[in-house]
Design a protein around this motif. Structure first.
Motif, short mmCIF file in Angstrom:
data_model
loop_
_atom_site.label_atom_id
_atom_site.label_comp_id
_atom_site.label_asym_id
_atom_site.label_seq_id
_atom_site.Cartn_x
_atom_site.Cartn_y
_atom_site.Cartn_z
N LEU A 53 0.82 -1.21 0.00
CA LEU A 53 0.00 0.00 0.00
C LEU A 53 0.85 1.27 0.00
N LEU A 54 2.14 1.12 0.26
CA LEU A 54 3.05 2.27 0.12
C LEU A 54 3.10 2.75 -1.32
N LEU A 55 2.87 1.83 -2.25
CA LEU A 55 2.80 2.22 -3.66
C LEU A 55 1.59 3.13 -3.92
N VAL A 56 0.51 2.89 -3.20
CA VAL A 56 -0.68 3.74 -3.33
C VAL A 56 -0.36 5.14 -2.81
N LEU A 57 0.44 5.22 -1.78
CA LEU A 57 0.89 6.53 -1.28
C LEU A 57 1.68 7.25 -2.38
N GLY A 58 2.52 6.51 -3.09
CA GLY A 58 3.26 7.09 -4.21
C GLY A 58 2.32 7.60 -5.30
N ALA A 59 1.23 6.88 -5.52
CA ALA A 59 0.24 7.33 -6.51
C ALA A 59 -0.38 8.65 -6.07
N GLY A 60 -0.68 8.76 -4.79
CA GLY A 60 -1.24 10.02 -4.28
C GLY A 60 -0.29 11.18 -4.45
N ILE A 61 0.98 10.92 -4.28
CA ILE A 61 1.97 11.98 -4.48
C ILE A 61 2.05 12.36 -5.96
N ALA A 62 2.04 11.37 -6.84
CA ALA A 62 2.10 11.65 -8.28
C ALA A 62 0.86 12.43 -8.73
N TRP A 63 -0.30 12.09 -8.16
CA TRP A 63 -1.54 12.76 -8.54
C TRP A 63 -1.75 14.07 -7.79
N ARG A 64 -0.89 14.38 -6.84
CA ARG A 64 -1.03 15.55 -5.95
C ARG A 64 -2.36 15.49 -5.21
N GLY A 65 -2.69 14.34 -4.73
CA GLY A 65 -3.93 14.14 -3.99
C GLY A 65 -4.62 12.89 -4.48
N CYS A 66 -5.80 13.06 -5.01
CA CYS A 66 -6.58 11.93 -5.50
C CYS A 66 -6.76 12.05 -7.02
N VAL A 67 -7.50 11.15 -7.59
CA VAL A 67 -7.75 11.19 -9.03
C VAL A 67 -8.50 12.47 -9.41
N SER A 68 -9.40 12.90 -8.56
CA SER A 68 -10.13 14.14 -8.84
C SER A 68 -9.20 15.35 -8.84
N CYS A 69 -8.23 15.34 -7.92
CA CYS A 69 -7.24 16.42 -7.89
C CYS A 69 -6.42 16.42 -9.18
N TRP A 70 -6.07 15.24 -9.66
CA TRP A 70 -5.32 15.13 -10.91
C TRP A 70 -6.15 15.68 -12.07
N ALA A 71 -7.44 15.33 -12.11
CA ALA A 71 -8.31 15.79 -13.20
C ALA A 71 -8.48 17.31 -13.14
N LEU A 72 -8.59 17.85 -11.95
CA LEU A 72 -8.67 19.30 -11.80
C LEU A 72 -7.39 19.95 -12.30
N GLY A 73 -6.26 19.35 -11.97
CA GLY A 73 -4.98 19.85 -12.44
C GLY A 73 -4.86 19.78 -13.96
N LEU A 74 -5.45 18.75 -14.56
CA LEU A 74 -5.44 18.64 -16.02
C LEU A 74 -6.17 19.81 -16.65
N SER A 75 -7.32 20.14 -16.11
CA SER A 75 -8.07 21.28 -16.67
C SER A 75 -7.32 22.59 -16.42
#
Length: 85
Positions: A53-75
């Motif tokens: 689950l530490l890999l999931v923490l890495g995903a959160g760092i890459a996304w700067r939060g959650c998937v919604s945060c990543w999508a907001l960042g995309l826009s």
């Protein structure tokens, strides 16, 4: 590190870029990396246990939060690229 208020003083019409990246390519790479880390983190639970689950923490760092945060960042990144043109 400039704050949102500082950026608005510099360019009042500029969008808020809290989650944006420097380029669309960078943003898509961060999204793909986060997706791979999230899938690997959940997929490896049966093999290595909760440590994966530490890999999931890495995903959160890459996304700067959650998937919604990543999508907001995309826009936000798309808007910033359009303003630069």
């Amino acid at each position: 590190m400039s704050t949102t208020i500082d950026r608005q003083k510099e360019a009042p019409d500029a969008p808020d870029l809290m989650f944006a990246s420097k380029s669309l390519r960078e943003h898509w790479i961060r999204g793909a990396l986060g997706l791979v880390l999230a899938i690997a983190g959940f997929g490896l639970i049966g093999v290595v246990g909760p440590v994966s689950l530490l890999l999931v923490l890495g995903a959160g760092i890459a996304w700067r939060g959650c998937v919604s945060c990543w999508a907001l960042g995309l826009s936000q990144t798309r808007a910033a690229c359009q303003v630069r043109r």
